[in-house]
Design a protein around this motif. Structure first.
Motif, mmCIF file in Angstrom:
data_model
loop_
_atom_site.group_PDB
_atom_site.id
_atom_site.type_symbol
_atom_site.label_atom_id
_atom_site.label_comp_id
_atom_site.label_asym_id
_atom_site.label_seq_id
_atom_site.Cartn_x
_atom_site.Cartn_y
_atom_site.Cartn_z
ATOM 1 N N VAL A 149 6.944 7.935 9.091
ATOM 2 C CA VAL A 149 6.778 7.927 7.632
ATOM 3 C C VAL A 149 5.305 8.148 7.294
ATOM 4 C CG1 VAL A 149 7.141 6.621 5.516
ATOM 5 C CG2 VAL A 149 8.696 6.296 7.443
ATOM 6 N N TYR A 150 5.047 9.131 6.443
ATOM 7 C CA TYR A 150 3.698 9.397 5.941
ATOM 8 C C TYR A 150 3.587 8.831 4.532
ATOM 9 C CZ TYR A 150 2.976 12.598 9.842
ATOM 10 O OH TYR A 150 2.836 13.141 11.102
ATOM 11 N N ILE A 151 2.517 8.079 4.284
ATOM 12 C CA ILE A 151 2.351 7.408 2.995
ATOM 13 C C ILE A 151 0.962 7.720 2.462
ATOM 14 C CG2 ILE A 151 2.460 5.184 1.789
ATOM 15 C CD1 ILE A 151 3.995 4.154 4.292
ATOM 16 N N THR A 152 0.893 8.095 1.195
ATOM 17 C CA THR A 152 -0.386 8.377 0.542
ATOM 18 C C THR A 152 -0.427 7.666 -0.800
ATOM 19 O OG1 THR A 152 0.514 10.405 -0.441
ATOM 20 C CG2 THR A 152 -0.640 10.620 1.664
ATOM 21 N N ALA A 153 -1.615 7.579 -1.374
ATOM 22 C CA ALA A 153 -1.801 6.968 -2.690
ATOM 23 C C ALA A 153 -2.740 7.846 -3.497
ATOM 24 C CB ALA A 153 -2.343 5.553 -2.559
ATOM 25 N N PRO A 154 -2.245 8.996 -3.985
ATOM 26 C CA PRO A 154 -3.111 9.965 -4.662
ATOM 27 C C PRO A 154 -3.782 9.426 -5.918
ATOM 28 C CG PRO A 154 -0.787 10.536 -4.898
ATOM 29 C CD PRO A 154 -0.849 9.451 -3.885
ATOM 30 N N ARG A 155 -3.148 8.453 -6.564
ATOM 31 C CA ARG A 155 -3.726 7.889 -7.799
ATOM 32 C C ARG A 155 -4.115 6.425 -7.628
ATOM 33 N NH1 ARG A 155 0.475 11.201 -9.239
ATOM 34 N NH2 ARG A 155 -0.043 12.936 -10.650
ATOM 35 N N GLY A 156 -4.239 5.994 -6.392
ATOM 36 C CA GLY A 156 -4.581 4.600 -6.145
ATOM 37 C C GLY A 156 -3.358 3.701 -6.270
ATOM 38 N N LEU A 157 -3.554 2.421 -5.975
ATOM 39 C CA LEU A 157 -2.477 1.434 -6.054
ATOM 40 C C LEU A 157 -2.709 0.535 -7.261
ATOM 41 C CD1 LEU A 157 -2.206 0.479 -2.277
ATOM 42 C CD2 LEU A 157 -0.793 2.105 -3.544
ATOM 43 N N HIS A 158 -1.611 0.205 -7.948
ATOM 44 C CA HIS A 158 -1.698 -0.562 -9.185
ATOM 45 C C HIS A 158 -0.734 -1.753 -9.139
ATOM 46 C CE1 HIS A 158 -3.986 2.759 -11.011
ATOM 47 N NE2 HIS A 158 -3.153 3.547 -10.343
ATOM 48 N N GLY A 159 -1.150 -2.839 -9.772
ATOM 49 C CA GLY A 159 -0.313 -4.027 -9.834
ATOM 50 C C GLY A 159 1.041 -3.745 -10.433
ATOM 51 N N THR A 160 2.034 -4.559 -10.036
ATOM 52 C CA THR A 160 3.401 -4.331 -10.485
ATOM 53 C C THR A 160 4.154 -5.651 -10.507
ATOM 54 O OG1 THR A 160 5.400 -3.016 -10.063
ATOM 55 C CG2 THR A 160 4.243 -3.873 -8.149
ATOM 56 N N VAL A 161 5.413 -5.598 -10.891
ATOM 57 C CA VAL A 161 6.306 -6.766 -10.863
ATOM 58 C C VAL A 161 7.385 -6.500 -9.826
ATOM 59 C CG1 VAL A 161 7.940 -8.192 -12.140
ATOM 60 C CG2 VAL A 161 5.869 -7.331 -13.277
ATOM 61 N N GLN A 181 -5.786 -5.850 -3.405
ATOM 62 C CA GLN A 181 -6.798 -4.902 -3.875
ATOM 63 C C GLN A 181 -6.207 -3.830 -4.795
ATOM 64 O OE1 GLN A 181 -8.996 -3.951 -0.002
ATOM 65 N NE2 GLN A 181 -10.710 -4.343 -1.393
ATOM 66 N N ALA A 182 -4.971 -4.039 -5.235
ATOM 67 C CA ALA A 182 -4.389 -3.127 -6.221
ATOM 68 C C ALA A 182 -4.973 -3.429 -7.592
ATOM 69 C CB ALA A 182 -2.870 -3.269 -6.237
ATOM 70 N N GLU A 183 -5.159 -2.420 -8.384
ATOM 71 C CA GLU A 183 -5.730 -2.603 -9.720
ATOM 72 C C GLU A 183 -4.755 -3.352 -10.617
ATOM 73 O OE1 GLU A 183 -7.373 0.084 -13.487
ATOM 74 O OE2 GLU A 183 -6.869 1.036 -11.571
ATOM 75 N N GLY A 184 -5.224 -4.442 -11.236
ATOM 76 C CA GLY A 184 -4.379 -5.202 -12.149
ATOM 77 C C GLY A 184 -3.716 -6.394 -11.485
ATOM 78 N N ILE A 185 -2.670 -6.898 -12.105
ATOM 79 C CA ILE A 185 -1.982 -8.118 -11.668
ATOM 80 C C ILE A 185 -0.604 -7.771 -11.101
ATOM 81 C CG2 ILE A 185 -0.999 -10.320 -12.417
ATOM 82 C CD1 ILE A 185 -3.175 -10.461 -14.535
ATOM 83 N N THR A 186 -0.280 -8.390 -9.973
ATOM 84 C CA THR A 186 1.044 -8.255 -9.370
ATOM 85 C C THR A 186 1.758 -9.590 -9.442
ATOM 86 O OG1 THR A 186 0.352 -6.506 -7.834
ATOM 87 C CG2 THR A 186 2.317 -7.766 -7.241
ATOM 88 N N THR A 187 3.015 -9.559 -9.860
ATOM 89 C CA THR A 187 3.847 -10.753 -9.897
ATOM 90 C C THR A 187 5.007 -10.571 -8.920
ATOM 91 O OG1 THR A 187 3.307 -11.160 -12.218
ATOM 92 C CG2 THR A 187 5.264 -12.260 -11.331
ATOM 93 N N LEU A 188 5.115 -11.482 -7.978
ATOM 94 C CA LEU A 188 6.180 -11.446 -6.981
ATOM 95 C C LEU A 188 7.104 -12.633 -7.216
ATOM 96 C CD1 LEU A 188 7.482 -10.365 -4.352
ATOM 97 C CD2 LEU A 188 5.829 -11.764 -3.090
ATOM 98 N N GLU A 189 8.333 -12.346 -7.601
ATOM 99 C CA GLU A 189 9.312 -13.402 -7.885
ATOM 100 C C GLU A 189 10.290 -13.535 -6.716
ATOM 101 O OE1 GLU A 189 11.154 -12.428 -11.585
ATOM 102 O OE2 GLU A 189 9.271 -12.464 -12.712
ATOM 103 N N GLY A 190 10.658 -14.773 -6.413
ATOM 104 C CA GLY A 190 11.570 -15.028 -5.298
ATOM 105 C C GLY A 190 10.900 -14.871 -3.948
#
Length: 441
Positions: A149-161, A181-190
């Motif tokens: 698997v090849y993985i890239t982040a052309p626009r960077g990584l950003h916080g998510t839910v 180090q992702a931009e913004g806030i990440t919320t991980l539930e469960g």
């Protein structure tokens, strides 16, 4: 080809051995070192195969690794991280499932990552698809190819839910290592909240991450721009400590596990005592012993922390074959965890497997045609047999059974145990066990 161990059983284990850092934590902390701009030093590191594999992977990615095995001190300098050569990664393909956790840190450091086909114990569904979907949620682009698997982040990584349908340890680790180090806030539930997860959070927080854990299994991560290296001492391996405790019980032994700690083993210790074992908690470890008399049957259900850990189940089942009466064991974490009982049956154990949920508490496997419940009728004397290790934890359980059985057993595939149990052969000899390598299968 793998080694075959000759085991002369029927003798109580007694003596003192020690445990070091947790297999389920140390390799993940090693991966976390990729995120720092300065070196990280890990202490209490065990000499196990999984540590060696991650060291090789880190070295392939340009990390300078210095490992004092005797002292258990590992220094990792990530200042020259680079994309590893495909040939180097392919050489380690199939050795471990750890490579999938490299994705987030490598995306932050290099903007790309490659993950080969993954290995590890075959305990049921551990698909990487959920890991990949998690990375997509952060903004990564995933390209599956035959070689990996090849993985890239052309626009960077950003916080998510992210909402986990089940408190998966691997998915929680993936989210933490990507979100810090992702931009913004990440919320991980469960989220999973095992002690090893909490110690990984300790490491990341020391590196400069901002992470909070709520009582409802919600973890919030505020992305930061930079992280630094740290010095950290790994928590002890509660799985190995419990495995030795179960070995003491099954063999009518008495042994002291130096380095074992009570707080993260509370549920195991309660169950150990209910079965009929005894223990003494001391400042530097825990003594496990069979006090004499009959062992008692129990109803046991595995669960995520703070429940009874799935990795404690297999070694304890060996002891339950010697309990007076009917024990019920309901596995709710891994659907194929009972593959190891075939060898126990061969050695004389009376164990029946069922697709239904036993014990009265339905679980997610109840309607999915998996043999995930066991009924153990005891006591049944165990006799020697020639058996083959199926996986890491099941393999150590086979070893316990061979030590408890009358006669001479031959255990093939024994090398797999070195993935998670440090110097297990020399420890057995210190406990007066009669074991020796006799060749290869």
């Amino acid at each position: 080809m793998s080694s075959v161990l000759r085991v002369e059983g029927g003798k109580p284990l007694h003596g003192t051995i020690s445990v070091r850092g947790a297999k389920n934590f140390v390799p993940k902390a090693m991966v976390a070192s990729l995120l720092g701009e300065t070196p990280t030093v890990l202490r209490n590191v065990p000499q196990i195969r999984d540590v060696d594999v991650v060291n090789e992977l880190l070295t392939a990615h340009g990390v300078k690794v210095s490992y004092d095995q005797g002292a258990g001190i590992l220094e990792l300098d990530p200042s020259s991280v680079e994309l590893a050569a495909r040939s180097d990664i392919d050489a380690l393909s199939g050795s471990s499932r750890i490579p999938i956790l490299f994705c987030g840190p490598l995306l932050h450091r290099l903007g790309e990552a490659f993950i080969p086909e993954l290995g590890g114990c075959n305990l049921g569904g551990r698909p990487i698809d959920y890991h990949l979907e998690t990375l997509r949620r952060f903004g990564a682009s995933v390209d599956k190819r035959p070689e990996g698997v090849y993985i890239t982040a052309p626009r960077g990584l950003h916080g998510t839910v992210i909402e986990l349908p089940y408190p998966s340890v691997g998915a929680t680790e993936q989210t933490l290592l990507t979100a810090v180090q992702a931009e913004g806030i990440t919320t991980l539930e469960g989220a999973a909240v095992e002690p090893e997860i909490m110690d990984l959070i300790n490491v990341l927080q020391k590196m400069g991450a901002v992470i909070s854990v709520d009582i409802d299994r919600t973890i919030r991560i505020e992305g930061v721009e930079k992280l630094k290296g740290v010095v950290h001492t790994a928590l002890p391996d509660r799985i190995e400590a419990a495995s030795w405790g179960a070995a003491a019980l099954a063999t009518h032994g008495d042994l002291f596990v130096q380095g074992a700690e009570q707080p993260d083993m509370t549920t195991f210790l309660n169950t150990f005592r209910k079965v009929g074992g005894e223990f003494e908690v001391k400042d530097d470890g825990i003594r496990f012993y069979h006090p004499g008399g009959k062992l008692k049957p129990i109803v046991l259900e595995t669960n995520v922390h703070p429940g009874f850990m799935t990795d404690w189940q297999q070694p304890l089942v060996v002891a339950l074959t010697q309990a007076e009466g009917l024990s019920l064991v309901h596995e709710t974490v891994y659907e194929n965890r009972f593959g190891f009982v075939n060898a126990l049956r061969k050695m004389g154990a009376n164990i029946q497997l069922y697709k239904e949920c036993v014990g009265g508490v339905p679980c997610r496997f109840g309607q999915r045609n998996f043999l995930h419940s066991a009924v153990i009728q005891g006591p049944t004397p165990l006799h020697a047999a020639d058996i083959t290790v199926p996986d890491l934890r099941g393999g150590f359980s086979h070893l316990i059974a061979a030590l408890a059985a009358e006669g001479v057993s031959h255990v093939a595939g024994i090398d797999m145990i070195s993935r998670g149990y440090e110097h297990f052969l020399s420890k057995l000899r210190r406990l007066n066990a009669s074991v020796e390598y006799v060749g290869q299968d």
